[in-house]
Design a protein around this motif. Structure first.
Motif, PDB file in Angstrom:
ATOM      1  N   ILE A 138      85.632 -52.274   1.365  1.00  0.00           N
ATOM      2  CA  ILE A 138      85.640 -51.186   2.334  1.00  0.00           C
ATOM      3  C   ILE A 138      86.679 -51.483   3.408  1.00  0.00           C
ATOM      4  O   ILE A 138      86.821 -52.635   3.845  1.00  0.00           O
ATOM      5  CB  ILE A 138      84.238 -50.970   2.947  1.00  0.00           C
ATOM      6  CG1 ILE A 138      84.208 -49.712   3.813  1.00  0.00           C
ATOM      7  CG2 ILE A 138      83.780 -52.198   3.746  1.00  0.00           C
ATOM      8  CD1 ILE A 138      82.800 -49.259   4.178  1.00  0.00           C
ATOM      9  N   SER A 139      87.413 -50.458   3.806  1.00  0.00           N
ATOM     10  CA  SER A 139      88.356 -50.599   4.895  1.00  0.00           C
ATOM     11  C   SER A 139      87.583 -50.617   6.206  1.00  0.00           C
ATOM     12  O   SER A 139      86.801 -49.707   6.473  1.00  0.00           O
ATOM     13  CB  SER A 139      89.342 -49.428   4.887  1.00  0.00           C
ATOM     14  OG  SER A 139      90.077 -49.399   6.088  1.00  0.00           O
ATOM     15  N   TRP A 140      87.820 -51.651   7.013  1.00  0.00           N
ATOM     16  CA  TRP A 140      87.025 -51.766   8.233  1.00  0.00           C
ATOM     17  C   TRP A 140      87.304 -50.611   9.187  1.00  0.00           C
ATOM     18  O   TRP A 140      86.399 -50.107   9.833  1.00  0.00           O
ATOM     19  CB  TRP A 140      87.326 -53.095   8.929  1.00  0.00           C
ATOM     20  CG  TRP A 140      86.407 -53.341  10.085  1.00  0.00           C
ATOM     21  CD1 TRP A 140      86.688 -53.199  11.409  1.00  0.00           C
ATOM     22  CD2 TRP A 140      85.042 -53.752  10.006  1.00  0.00           C
ATOM     23  NE1 TRP A 140      85.572 -53.494  12.167  1.00  0.00           N
ATOM     24  CE2 TRP A 140      84.565 -53.845  11.344  1.00  0.00           C
ATOM     25  CE3 TRP A 140      84.168 -54.038   8.946  1.00  0.00           C
ATOM     26  CZ2 TRP A 140      83.248 -54.229  11.630  1.00  0.00           C
ATOM     27  CZ3 TRP A 140      82.872 -54.415   9.246  1.00  0.00           C
ATOM     28  CH2 TRP A 140      82.422 -54.506  10.566  1.00  0.00           C
ATOM     29  N   SER A 141      88.524 -50.145   9.247  1.00  0.00           N
ATOM     30  CA  SER A 141      88.852 -49.079  10.191  1.00  0.00           C
ATOM     31  C   SER A 141      88.669 -47.689   9.585  1.00  0.00           C
ATOM     32  O   SER A 141      88.056 -46.822  10.187  1.00  0.00           O
ATOM     33  CB  SER A 141      90.280 -49.239  10.696  1.00  0.00           C
ATOM     34  OG  SER A 141      91.179 -49.211   9.610  1.00  0.00           O
ATOM     35  N   GLY A 142      89.171 -47.478   8.369  1.00  0.00           N
ATOM     36  CA  GLY A 142      89.175 -46.138   7.799  1.00  0.00           C
ATOM     37  C   GLY A 142      87.960 -45.772   6.989  1.00  0.00           C
ATOM     38  O   GLY A 142      87.640 -44.598   6.864  1.00  0.00           O
ATOM     39  N   GLY A 143      87.299 -46.759   6.415  1.00  0.00           N
ATOM     40  CA  GLY A 143      86.112 -46.458   5.644  1.00  0.00           C
ATOM     41  C   GLY A 143      86.334 -46.180   4.174  1.00  0.00           C
ATOM     42  O   GLY A 143      85.382 -45.897   3.447  1.00  0.00           O
ATOM     43  N   TYR A 187      86.148 -49.032  -2.536  1.00  0.00           N
ATOM     44  CA  TYR A 187      86.464 -49.254  -3.938  1.00  0.00           C
ATOM     45  C   TYR A 187      85.294 -49.985  -4.570  1.00  0.00           C
ATOM     46  O   TYR A 187      84.637 -50.795  -3.911  1.00  0.00           O
ATOM     47  CB  TYR A 187      87.728 -50.111  -4.098  1.00  0.00           C
ATOM     48  CG  TYR A 187      89.001 -49.431  -3.674  1.00  0.00           C
ATOM     49  CD1 TYR A 187      89.501 -49.611  -2.390  1.00  0.00           C
ATOM     50  CD2 TYR A 187      89.710 -48.624  -4.554  1.00  0.00           C
ATOM     51  CE1 TYR A 187      90.681 -49.005  -1.991  1.00  0.00           C
ATOM     52  CE2 TYR A 187      90.887 -48.004  -4.163  1.00  0.00           C
ATOM     53  CZ  TYR A 187      91.357 -48.197  -2.876  1.00  0.00           C
ATOM     54  OH  TYR A 187      92.513 -47.584  -2.487  1.00  0.00           O
ATOM     55  N   TYR A 188      85.072 -49.717  -5.853  1.00  0.00           N
ATOM     56  CA  TYR A 188      83.990 -50.368  -6.583  1.00  0.00           C
ATOM     57  C   TYR A 188      84.471 -50.808  -7.952  1.00  0.00           C
ATOM     58  O   TYR A 188      85.294 -50.149  -8.589  1.00  0.00           O
ATOM     59  CB  TYR A 188      82.809 -49.422  -6.777  1.00  0.00           C
ATOM     60  CG  TYR A 188      82.116 -49.011  -5.508  1.00  0.00           C
ATOM     61  CD1 TYR A 188      82.467 -47.855  -4.834  1.00  0.00           C
ATOM     62  CD2 TYR A 188      81.095 -49.801  -4.984  1.00  0.00           C
ATOM     63  CE1 TYR A 188      81.841 -47.491  -3.659  1.00  0.00           C
ATOM     64  CE2 TYR A 188      80.447 -49.436  -3.809  1.00  0.00           C
ATOM     65  CZ  TYR A 188      80.832 -48.275  -3.158  1.00  0.00           C
ATOM     66  OH  TYR A 188      80.193 -47.922  -1.996  1.00  0.00           O
ATOM     67  N   VAL A 220      79.578 -51.675 -11.332  1.00  0.00           N
ATOM     68  CA  VAL A 220      78.557 -51.427 -10.293  1.00  0.00           C
ATOM     69  C   VAL A 220      78.589 -50.005  -9.752  1.00  0.00           C
ATOM     70  O   VAL A 220      77.731 -49.630  -8.945  1.00  0.00           O
ATOM     71  CB  VAL A 220      78.679 -52.428  -9.129  1.00  0.00           C
ATOM     72  CG1 VAL A 220      78.659 -53.865  -9.650  1.00  0.00           C
ATOM     73  CG2 VAL A 220      79.926 -52.177  -8.281  1.00  0.00           C
ATOM     74  N   LYS A 221      79.570 -49.211 -10.175  1.00  0.00           N
ATOM     75  CA  LYS A 221      79.667 -47.832  -9.676  1.00  0.00           C
ATOM     76  C   LYS A 221      78.386 -47.061  -9.962  1.00  0.00           C
ATOM     77  O   LYS A 221      77.831 -47.131 -11.055  1.00  0.00           O
ATOM     78  CB  LYS A 221      80.850 -47.117 -10.346  1.00  0.00           C
ATOM     79  CG  LYS A 221      82.178 -47.353  -9.684  1.00  0.00           C
ATOM     80  CD  LYS A 221      83.289 -46.587 -10.391  1.00  0.00           C
ATOM     81  CE  LYS A 221      84.635 -46.902  -9.801  1.00  0.00           C
ATOM     82  NZ  LYS A 221      85.737 -46.257 -10.530  1.00  0.00           N
ATOM     83  N   GLY A 222      77.925 -46.344  -8.949  1.00  0.00           N
ATOM     84  CA  GLY A 222      76.704 -45.565  -9.100  1.00  0.00           C
ATOM     85  C   GLY A 222      75.436 -46.357  -8.824  1.00  0.00           C
ATOM     86  O   GLY A 222      74.357 -45.776  -8.694  1.00  0.00           O
ATOM     87  N   ARG A 223      75.563 -47.680  -8.741  1.00  0.00           N
ATOM     88  CA  ARG A 223      74.382 -48.523  -8.471  1.00  0.00           C
ATOM     89  C   ARG A 223      74.491 -49.242  -7.128  1.00  0.00           C
ATOM     90  O   ARG A 223      73.475 -49.440  -6.454  1.00  0.00           O
ATOM     91  CB  ARG A 223      74.208 -49.567  -9.576  1.00  0.00           C
ATOM     92  CG  ARG A 223      74.006 -48.991 -10.955  1.00  0.00           C
ATOM     93  CD  ARG A 223      73.627 -50.070 -11.957  1.00  0.00           C
ATOM     94  NE  ARG A 223      74.667 -51.084 -12.113  1.00  0.00           N
ATOM     95  CZ  ARG A 223      74.480 -52.396 -11.928  1.00  0.00           C
ATOM     96  NH1 ARG A 223      73.280 -52.851 -11.583  1.00  0.00           N
ATOM     97  NH2 ARG A 223      75.471 -53.252 -12.116  1.00  0.00           N
ATOM     98  N   PHE A 224      75.697 -49.651  -6.757  1.00  0.00           N
ATOM     99  CA  PHE A 224      75.913 -50.398  -5.508  1.00  0.00           C
ATOM    100  C   PHE A 224      76.635 -49.506  -4.504  1.00  0.00           C
ATOM    101  O   PHE A 224      77.470 -48.678  -4.873  1.00  0.00           O
ATOM    102  CB  PHE A 224      76.780 -51.628  -5.757  1.00  0.00           C
ATOM    103  CG  PHE A 224      76.121 -52.726  -6.556  1.00  0.00           C
ATOM    104  CD1 PHE A 224      74.915 -52.537  -7.220  1.00  0.00           C
ATOM    105  CD2 PHE A 224      76.740 -53.966  -6.665  1.00  0.00           C
ATOM    106  CE1 PHE A 224      74.328 -53.552  -7.957  1.00  0.00           C
ATOM    107  CE2 PHE A 224      76.166 -54.991  -7.394  1.00  0.00           C
ATOM    108  CZ  PHE A 224      74.970 -54.773  -8.046  1.00  0.00           C
TER     109      PHE A 224
END
Length: 125
Positions: free
Chosen positions: A51-56, A59-60, A64-68
């Protein structure tokens, strides 16, 4: 002194959930990507989520997509990894890291600017 401290690991049955936390301190991470990796016994570090700390932006890994879900709380300087529908193959040490370059995340031996020590997640079948 920069520190990334993970917590929230433990033993859970398959199908269960855990939420990992990564508490960051010692500097401003506004320009950084915050990344979760995992490492199973005898295997290399595997990218999980970022996760981008500033922009949000997030990426996965396909696995794990859909679960995490990765998220952040600026007020607490903390990054989270919500893990649902856990599987035995999710068993690993989960580590938090920070990097200025997302390109490094996909290296075979990723070189991050900062690493936490990790927290163990064990999923029983």
């Amino acid at each position: 002194q920069v520190q990334l401290v993970e917590s929230g690991g433990g033993l859970v049955q398959a199908g269960g959930s855990l939420r990992l936390s990564c508490a960051a301190s010692g500097r401003t991470f506004s320009s950084y990507w915050m990344v979760w990796f995992r490492q199973a016994p005898g295997k290399e570090h595997e990218f999980v989520a970022a996760i981008s700390w500033s922009g949000g932006s997030t990426y996965y890994a396909d696995s794990v997509k859909g679960r995490f879900t990765i998220s952040k709380d600026h007020a607490k300087n903390t990054v989270y990894l919500q893990m649902n529908s856990l599987k035995p193959e999710d068993t690993a040490v989960y580590s938090c890291a920070a990097t200025l370059s997302m390109d490094r995340v996909f290296e075979s031996n990723p070189t991050m600017d900062y690493w936490g020590k990790g927290t163990l997640v064990t999923v029983s079948s």
